[in-house]
Design an enzyme around this catalytic site. Sequence first.
Site, PDB file in Angstrom:
ATOM      1  N   CYS A 113     -76.736  25.353  14.502  1.00 54.11           N
ATOM      2  CA  CYS A 113     -76.661  24.608  15.864  1.00 54.11           C
ATOM      3  C   CYS A 113     -75.430  23.652  15.698  1.00 54.11           C
ATOM      4  O   CYS A 113     -74.605  23.265  16.762  1.00 54.11           O
ATOM      5  CB  CYS A 113     -77.689  24.015  16.230  1.00 54.11           C
ATOM      6  SG  CYS A 113     -78.930  25.003  16.446  1.00 54.11           S
ATOM      7  N   HIS A 241     -74.973  19.545  21.618  1.00 53.92           N
ATOM      8  CA  HIS A 241     -75.648  20.791  21.332  1.00 53.92           C
ATOM      9  C   HIS A 241     -76.764  20.978  22.429  1.00 53.92           C
ATOM     10  O   HIS A 241     -77.621  20.260  22.617  1.00 53.92           O
ATOM     11  CB  HIS A 241     -76.290  20.980  19.704  1.00 53.92           C
ATOM     12  CG  HIS A 241     -77.108  22.162  19.866  1.00 53.92           C
ATOM     13  ND1 HIS A 241     -76.785  23.166  20.162  1.00 53.92           N
ATOM     14  CD2 HIS A 241     -78.450  22.100  19.354  1.00 53.92           C
ATOM     15  CE1 HIS A 241     -77.643  23.986  20.041  1.00 53.92           C
ATOM     16  NE2 HIS A 241     -78.792  23.325  19.556  1.00 53.92           N
ATOM     17  N   ASN A 271     -80.604  28.009  24.651  1.00 58.19           N
ATOM     18  CA  ASN A 271     -80.133  27.444  23.382  1.00 58.19           C
ATOM     19  C   ASN A 271     -79.373  28.604  22.694  1.00 58.19           C
ATOM     20  O   ASN A 271     -79.969  29.488  22.098  1.00 58.19           O
ATOM     21  CB  ASN A 271     -81.167  26.936  22.455  1.00 58.19           C
ATOM     22  CG  ASN A 271     -80.962  26.363  20.971  1.00 58.19           C
ATOM     23  OD1 ASN A 271     -79.582  26.623  20.723  1.00 58.19           O
ATOM     24  ND2 ASN A 271     -81.593  25.595  20.067  1.00 58.19           N
TER      25      ASN A 271
END
Length: 315
Positions: A113, A241, A271
């Site tokens: 990530c 993020h 995500n």
Amino acid sequence: MHGSRIAAIGHYQPTRVLTNEDLAGMVDTSDEWIRTRVGIRTRHIAGPDEPVDELAAHAAAKALAAAGLGPADIDLVLVATSTAIDRSPNTAARVAARLGIPGPAAIDVNVVCAGFTHALATADHTVRAGAATRALVIGADKMSAVADWSDRNTCVLVGDGAGAAVVEACAPGEEPGIGPVLWGSVPEMGHSVRIEGTPPRFAQEGQSVYRWATTRLPAIARRTCERAGLAPEDLAGVVLHQANLRIIEPLAEKLGAVNAVIARDVTESGNTSAASIPLALSKLVEQGTLPSGAPVLLFGFGGNLSYAGQVIHCP
């Protein structure tokens, strides 16, 4: 050595949209359950014939077009991804082949990530050192390919997509457009976010990640601003993020960026791992929400319990 800047940015998402109602027909969940816990409404899902390098190439082509450049102008391709199936040729080489980029250095970066902000720092350092003239920096992930679609705690989170930036050297006397990176990790807690096994599957210890992100990361994000010579209230934008709205909002609040636009693309995209920061930034630029030259904090965190951030000037 001159600094570098982001000349242009672009993004791409697959056409298929998976809603919370769709997921409620697949696992024991509901729209209310998902929105309350993670803030996500929809996510884009790539088909079986859409590999990660295809997503990455679409985003990169848009960034190149926005910069007014062609494939021959690029001599470094960096792709941040953790979901590529094949090990060789790597994703960066496949992207270069798709776009017809002649003879670039082609490197994959796997910091999950936090991959895009690591790759952006690497491109900045490489251009500053004179080892590259212009770089394509791409974050691309196909999280749907590693999701356990029977686990309601994780499958509701994931989406697919890509974002790309063209990084080039600043002109002599021009202020650098990419600030100093602050990066690190907590290796002993790396098990908290995993993509492992055969076939590989995404899993995480949600409470551990939440506590770490909301208690440890605000101070690190403030130090990132300090390295750029800015206070958080000087920021025009904050692109964290896009993991979970319940992480993004408290982290942004504790940072103290009271005048900044806070990216909340997670609500529409889920995500998307390494793609989430350039994807969200590209949308804000495309919408005209962030003006060119505005200071924006990019801050990636998550897998490996790694983090990396820098303040950039908006392209």
